[in-house]
Design a protein around this motif. Structure first.
Motif, PDB file in Angstrom:
ATOM      1  N   LEU A   1       0.733  -1.301  -0.163  1.00  0.00           N
ATOM      2  CA  LEU A   1      -0.001  -0.048   0.010  1.00  0.00           C
ATOM      3  C   LEU A   1       0.972   1.404   0.041  1.00  0.00           C
ATOM      4  CD1 LEU A   1      -2.734  -1.056   2.487  1.00  0.00           C
ATOM      5  CD2 LEU A   1      -3.050  -0.571   0.134  1.00  0.00           C
TER       6      LEU A   1
ATOM      7  N   LEU B   1       2.112   1.773  -3.684  1.00  0.00           N
ATOM      8  CA  LEU B   1       1.109   2.198  -4.260  1.00  0.00           C
ATOM      9  C   LEU B   1       0.830   3.513  -4.159  1.00  0.00           C
ATOM     10  CD1 LEU B   1      -1.447  -0.888  -4.306  1.00  0.00           C
ATOM     11  CD2 LEU B   1       0.057   0.244  -6.299  1.00  0.00           C
TER      12      LEU B   1
ATOM     13  N   PHE C   1      -5.217   9.862 -10.318  1.00  0.00           N
ATOM     14  CA  PHE C   1      -3.993   9.620  -9.415  1.00  0.00           C
ATOM     15  C   PHE C   1      -4.384  10.230  -8.047  1.00  0.00           C
ATOM     16  CE2 PHE C   1      -0.855   7.229 -11.432  1.00  0.00           C
ATOM     17  CZ  PHE C   1      -1.000   7.645 -12.907  1.00  0.00           C
TER      18      PHE C   1
ATOM     19  N   GLU D   1      -7.300  10.019  -6.903  1.00  0.00           N
ATOM     20  CA  GLU D   1      -8.087   8.680  -6.193  1.00  0.00           C
ATOM     21  C   GLU D   1      -7.281   7.466  -5.768  1.00  0.00           C
ATOM     22  OE1 GLU D   1     -11.708   7.918  -5.749  1.00  0.00           O
ATOM     23  OE2 GLU D   1     -11.684   9.817  -5.710  1.00  0.00           O
ATOM     24  N   LEU D   2      -6.188   7.054  -6.639  1.00  0.00           N
ATOM     25  CA  LEU D   2      -5.143   6.329  -6.281  1.00  0.00           C
ATOM     26  C   LEU D   2      -4.525   6.653  -4.792  1.00  0.00           C
ATOM     27  CD1 LEU D   2      -3.712   3.591  -6.677  1.00  0.00           C
ATOM     28  CD2 LEU D   2      -2.073   5.196  -8.209  1.00  0.00           C
TER      29      LEU D   2
ATOM     30  N   ALA E   1      -7.014   5.878  -1.978  1.00  0.00           N
ATOM     31  CA  ALA E   1      -7.444   4.769  -1.810  1.00  0.00           C
ATOM     32  C   ALA E   1      -6.259   4.123  -0.919  1.00  0.00           C
ATOM     33  CB  ALA E   1      -7.635   3.815  -3.012  1.00  0.00           C
ATOM     34  N   ALA E   2      -5.034   4.321  -1.382  1.00  0.00           N
ATOM     35  CA  ALA E   2      -3.879   3.804  -0.629  1.00  0.00           C
ATOM     36  C   ALA E   2      -4.069   4.343   0.775  1.00  0.00           C
ATOM     37  CB  ALA E   2      -2.811   3.945  -1.171  1.00  0.00           C
TER      38      ALA E   2
ATOM     39  N   TYR F   1      -6.498   5.841   2.659  1.00  0.00           N
ATOM     40  CA  TYR F   1      -7.546   5.299   3.513  1.00  0.00           C
ATOM     41  C   TYR F   1      -7.148   3.960   4.070  1.00  0.00           C
ATOM     42  CZ  TYR F   1     -10.163   8.260   0.110  1.00  0.00           C
ATOM     43  OH  TYR F   1     -10.562   9.504  -0.737  1.00  0.00           O
ATOM     44  N   ALA F   2      -6.571   3.085   3.333  1.00  0.00           N
ATOM     45  CA  ALA F   2      -6.345   1.907   3.876  1.00  0.00           C
ATOM     46  C   ALA F   2      -5.201   1.987   4.937  1.00  0.00           C
ATOM     47  CB  ALA F   2      -5.911   0.901   2.801  1.00  0.00           C
TER      48      ALA F   2
ATOM     49  N   GLY G   1     -11.907   8.683   4.194  1.00  0.00           N
ATOM     50  CA  GLY G   1     -12.237   8.382   3.066  1.00  0.00           C
ATOM     51  C   GLY G   1     -13.509   9.163   2.286  1.00  0.00           C
TER      52      GLY G   1
ATOM     53  N   SER H   1     -13.199  11.206  -0.935  1.00  0.00           N
ATOM     54  CA  SER H   1     -13.777  11.097  -2.160  1.00  0.00           C
ATOM     55  C   SER H   1     -14.891  11.894  -2.568  1.00  0.00           C
ATOM     56  CB  SER H   1     -14.634   9.494  -1.921  1.00  0.00           C
ATOM     57  OG  SER H   1     -13.533   8.652  -1.505  1.00  0.00           O
TER      58      SER H   1
END
Lengths: 116, 247, 617
Positions: free
Chosen positions: C122, C125, C145, C147-148, C151-152, C154-155, C174, C178
């Motif tokens: 993660l 990424l 990018f 959003e990429l 996503a990483a 938030y995780a 998140g 978003s």
């Protein structure tokens, strides 16, 4: 009716945001986020539409090239958008699962661990 | 803020935002208008690279970098879901309990449709450069098709049919293949994600150069990734239980 | 048709592709590899990205590096492809991202034991997302990018799933980010419909001879909203403290150090290249200066009232973000240069402070000021590193933060805002003072134990992110030292100010960006190679103001530590405390509130940008 589809897109975004603002359940909130994003799909595809144009797929070698098709670029953008949405929704839902386990509730009003 | 105050604040702000958007749409070209310059150039470029499906050409050839980003988001979300749904310190994964009875008729219909769905999925992936569809759409069809085994059967049957190890490999491999094909384009044709394979003839299965190959890579990734996602959620719901070992 | 690009045009896509391939490999193989191998692979990958971005940066000395991905160079001024344009500022941010990721991974070697293979994948990424965002010149590509990164991020924020605060913080982060991204996408759709293009240079050129109408204003405001949510401008800032309080410390390094500045970078890049010609400079300047001031004050005030060390650092980031926005918002090359220097210095200092917080968590199991009172007395060298960090945050010369602050203040005054130095000094003093207060209480046991306040988010009971550590291992010392040392070296190296000024000039040169991108290859910067004497790195008034803010910070810390002893009249403190608590009440951790404020922010931006344009024609 030549702005109606755009307004539908904008309405979906606002209604989705309203749903999150008044939500009492985080799964409902995540799905409202999805609804807000579907507003963007509607707007993008509506922006690309052209009356009496054909789909951007050719059955046979075009000669001359028929450019009287609906906009394929916004369709590609919408496709990207949908994949992004589906995956981020999955991510947020897995967070919701864990929130339910740790806090015992999914109601934003009752999640008080991050105040001040 | 209290609920009522929050909704009032939101309402006022959203009214303002809505008014702004309304004014903006009045300046847009009317719905169905004909000013689409990017469309014209995209169609021309697609014909140049002998791709019958212009959307696929835009996605994998002309704006392939966006698609690289997007399928990386898919990879990230699958890894994220696998990470976030892992059994915590106080939990453990148990085996699936037997449970449930499925009518033989249901099972038959389920298996039948699963076969049909998988074939359709493979077809959609393979013909992405020719007909509407492609790696993403076909991948989702494949991933959900296999879950007919769960809907019309048992969790054990599903578990046997979609082993998670190969799914993790497929997910990672698909993403890496996309990025590496770009590097191959750099090595062969001097530009990242250049369309360097032979273009073939219009409308044939092996046309449009790298587009079908990227399609397959994305199809593998999406099918594996979606299957993994659903698997993690199912595991969390069915298998993960509060264990006896407390930290 | 694909053709060979000249120069280093092949480097930027690799900076994105290499971490993706490595992350995919780690995702598949991590279960079969021993932990040290995973660390080595991850660190090697980020080091290679450091190499790639350093090469790109060195090439930008001669001109912007333009890459048309897939070889789709423009024909007759139109291109169907995506353009990546690396100018000095973008390349420097890309390099900063790679360096911070490397150091964070080194720190994580012994510090993090959380779902190993996934954590490293993660982070890689996340790096890929940041590289793509910093180097791209296409608006929709920026969204992808963005959003990429999201996503990483938030995780990574929620990766400590056993902790209640983590999962809630990650969810808030998140949903708000978003939603901001989707609002930005609506803006992108509107711009696309008007101009028929998605690339920033093409959009800028299409809008260049136009009059601003509601469509342009709406599109601009919506795209700004999306990127400024990431950039944590008020009132979009609420998610930042929640996310920083709960993410693992190495991840907080990345958030505060480079992810949040990237949001600001994206917003101003879009302005300068796409909208700079069509929207009046004065209106935009007023918008960002006002909102920057508000952000800075919000951050500083919330910062001093926090007892959770990580949350305190998060609010100090918001305070500094406000200062960055003011510096960028005066819309001059000098202001942009000051912001760039300040961001770089701040990244080093804030990152090292977050890592100190990580050490506290690993050693004592808490990041709470009250809980840790006096417990850090046996921490040895770490105490003085923390003091140095606090002073550096307060802009003590010659740290890089001080240089950035001095240049930004001068640029702000020169642009017609003479109160800039006062604001910068106040915010640095308050945030630095808050950190010094915590350092004084925790590491030196100074002053009485602070009173309890039930509405505050505590730092007690926070789950460790790895093994409990008695002594701090080398793998954790080296990043802390390098980050703080880097911030110090930055202020001491000659020519840094001049390089920043050149980068700032290139950043605000929207026309040059458009011309170079659409010409298809990288050209010389106009005036590059000119040997005019650049500005001196430091000037006397800047140094004096920096010393003032450092001294004030010490004063603020001392006042806070011994407040109850020194000030005998309770109701003075009471009134201020009640005001502050009312303000803190707004930061409720409730996702519905955050979304409401997002809407408010959008409308505020629209009013600032659009209202002056409503003129009877």
């Amino acid at each position: 009716m030549n702005v109606y589809p755009y307004l539908v897109g904008g309405w979906l975004l606002l209604v989705g945001a309203l749903g999150i603002a008044r939500s009492r359940n985080l799964i409902h909130a995540v799905l409202c986020l999805s609804i807000a994003q579907s507003g963007t799909y509607v707007l993008l595809v509506a922006v690309g539409f052209q009356h009496n144009a054909s789909p951007p797929v050719f059955g046979e070698p075009p000669s001359p090239v028929n450019v009287h098709v609906v906009d394929p670029v916004v369709q590609a953008m919408t496709l990207t958008d949908i994949v992004v949405s589906a995956t981020v929704t999955a991510l947020l839902l897995s967070l919701a699962v864990q929130i339910h386990k740790r806090h015992g509730t999914l109601d934003p009003d009752e999640l008080r661990s991050l105040q001040g | 803020m209290s609920r009522r105050v929050r909704l009032i604040v939101f309402g006022v702000a959203a009214a303002g935002a809505g008014a702004l958007f309304l004014l903006a749409t009045l300046d847009l070209q009317p719905f169905g208008g004909s000013f689409h310059p990017y469309r014209t150039h995209a169609v021309g470029a697609s014909a140049l690279h002998r791709t019958a499906n212009v959307v696929s050409s835009v996605n994998f050839d002309q704006r392939g970098f966006d698609t690289l980003g997007e399928e990386t988001i898919l990879l990230a979300s699958v890894i994220a879901a696998a990470s976030l749904l892992r059994p915590s310190h106080e939990e453990s994964e148990t085996g699936p309990t037997g449970g449930g009875r499925v009518l033989d008729a249901t099972r038959l219909v389920g298996y039948l449709f699963m076969a049909v769905t998988m074939v359709i999925g493979l077809d959609v992936v393979a013909h992405g450069q020719l007909t509407p569809g492609g790696g993403f759409q076909g991948g989702v069809v494949l991933a959900t098709g296999i879950h007919l085994l769960y809907v019309a059967g048992t969790y054990r049957a599903l578990d046997r049919a979609r082993p998670l190890g190969p799914a993790e490999w497929g997910d990672a491999l698909g993403a890496a293949a996309f990025a590496c094909l770009g590097i191959a384009g750099l090595a062969v044709a001097g530009a990242y994600l250049a369309n360097f394979l032979p273009l073939g003839s219009f409308g044939h299965l092996f046309s449009a150069g790298t587009v079908p190959v990227l399609n397959v890579a994305v199809g593998v990734e999406v099918a594996s990734g979606m299957a993994l996602l659903i698997a993690k959620f199912l595991e969390q719901a069915i298998l993960v239980k509060a264990g006896s070992s407390r930290s | 048709m694909p053709n060979l690009d000249g120069g280093g045009a092949w480097l930027p896509p690799l900076a994105v592709a290499v971490p993706i391939v490595a992350a995919a490999g780690l995702a598949a193989l991590s279960r079969h590899l021993p932990r040290p191998a995973v660390d080595v692979v991850a660190i090697a990958t980020s080091l290679s990205v450091v190499g790639l971005t350093a090469s790109i940066l060195s090439m930008t000395a001669a001109g912007r590096v333009v890459t048309w991905v897939g070889g789709w160079t423009p024909h007759h001024g139109f291109s169907v492809g995506i353009v990546l344009v690396s100018d000095p500022l973008g390349a420097a941010l890309a390099l900063l991202a790679a360096v911070l990721v490397t150091l964070a991974l080194v720190f994580s070697w012994e510090y993090v034991q959380l779902d190993e293979g996934h954590f490293h994948a993660l982070v890689l990424l996340f790096l890929a997302g940041m590289e793509g965002f910093a180097l791209t010149g296409d608006l929709f590509d920026m969204f992808v990018f963005f959003e990429l990164m999201g996503a990483a991020a938030y995780a990574l924020t929620g990766i400590k799933i056993e902790e209640r605060r983590s999962v809630q913080g990650a969810m808030n982060f998140g949903i708000v980010n978003s939603l901001g991204a989707y609002v930005a996408l609506v803006g992108v759709g509107l711009v696309y419909s008007k101009t028929g293009n998605l690339g920033l240079p093409q959009i800028g050129r299409a809008l260049a001879h136009d009059r601003p109408d509601a469509l342009v204003v709406a599109a601009f405001v919506m795209v700004m909203t999306g990127f400024l949510v990431k950039g944590a401008m008020a009132p979009f800032h609420f998610w930042l403290a929640d996310a920083h309080a709960v993410a693992p410390s190495p991840v907080c390094v990345l958030f505060s150090g480079v992810m949040v500045p990237l949001g600001l970078y994206g917003a101003f890049r879009v302005y300068w290249v796409a909208f700079g010609t069509i929207l009046p400079v004065g209106d935009i300047r007023r918008t960002f200066v006002v909102l920057g001031v508000v952000t800075a004050l919000v951050g500083a005030l919330m910062c001093v009232s926090e007892r959770n060390f990580k949350r305190l650092l998060a609010y100090s980031t918001i305070g500094h973000v406000g200062l960055f926005i003011v510096a960028l918002g005066v819309l001059t090359a000098a202001g942009t240069a000051g912001a760039a220097l300040y961001v770089a210095g701040h990244a080093g200092v804030k990152a090292s402070l977050f890592l100190v917080g990580g050490v506290l968590l690993a050693r004592y199991g808490s990041v709470d000021e009250k809980d840790l009172h006096g417990r850090g007395i046996d921490a040895g060298m770490l105490r003085w590193v923390a003091v140095a960090g606090g002073l550096a945050l307060a802009c003590l010369p010659p740290f890089g933060t001080a240089l950035g602050k001095a240049v930004s203040e001068a640029a702000g005054s020169a642009a017609g805002y003479p109160w800039c130095p006062a604001l910068f000094v106040a915010v640095s003093a308050l945030t630095g003072g808050a950190v010094l207060r915590v350092v004084g209480r925790v590491f030196f046991g100074l002053g009485p134990v602070p009173p309890e306040d039930e509405r505050q988010t505590t730092g007690e009971g926070e789950e460790r992110e790895g093994p409990a550590l008695e002594r701090v291992p080398m793998s954790m010392w080296v990043p802390i030292g390098m980050l703080l040392g880097g911030a110090l070296v930055m202020g001491l190296l000659p020519g840094v100010h001049e390089a920043a000024l050149r980068a700032g000039a290139a950043f605000v040169d929207g026309g040059g960006y458009r011309r170079q991108a659409l010409a298809g290859a990288h050209l010389q910067f106009p005036g590059a190679g000119r040997t005019a004497a650049g500005p001196a790195d430091w000037d006397a008034s800047g140094v004096l103001l920096d010393l003032l803010s450092a001294a004030l910070a010490v004063g603020v810390a001392a006042l806070a530590i011994w407040f109850r002893v020194v000030v005998r009249r309770p109701f003075v403190g009471e009134g201020a405390r009640r005001l502050l608590s009312g303000f803190r009440y707004l930061h409720s951790g409730h996702i519905g509130d955050y979304v409401a404020w997002l809407m408010v922010g959008l409308v505020v931006l629209a009013v600032f940008v659009g209202l002056p344009l409503v003129r009877p024609s």
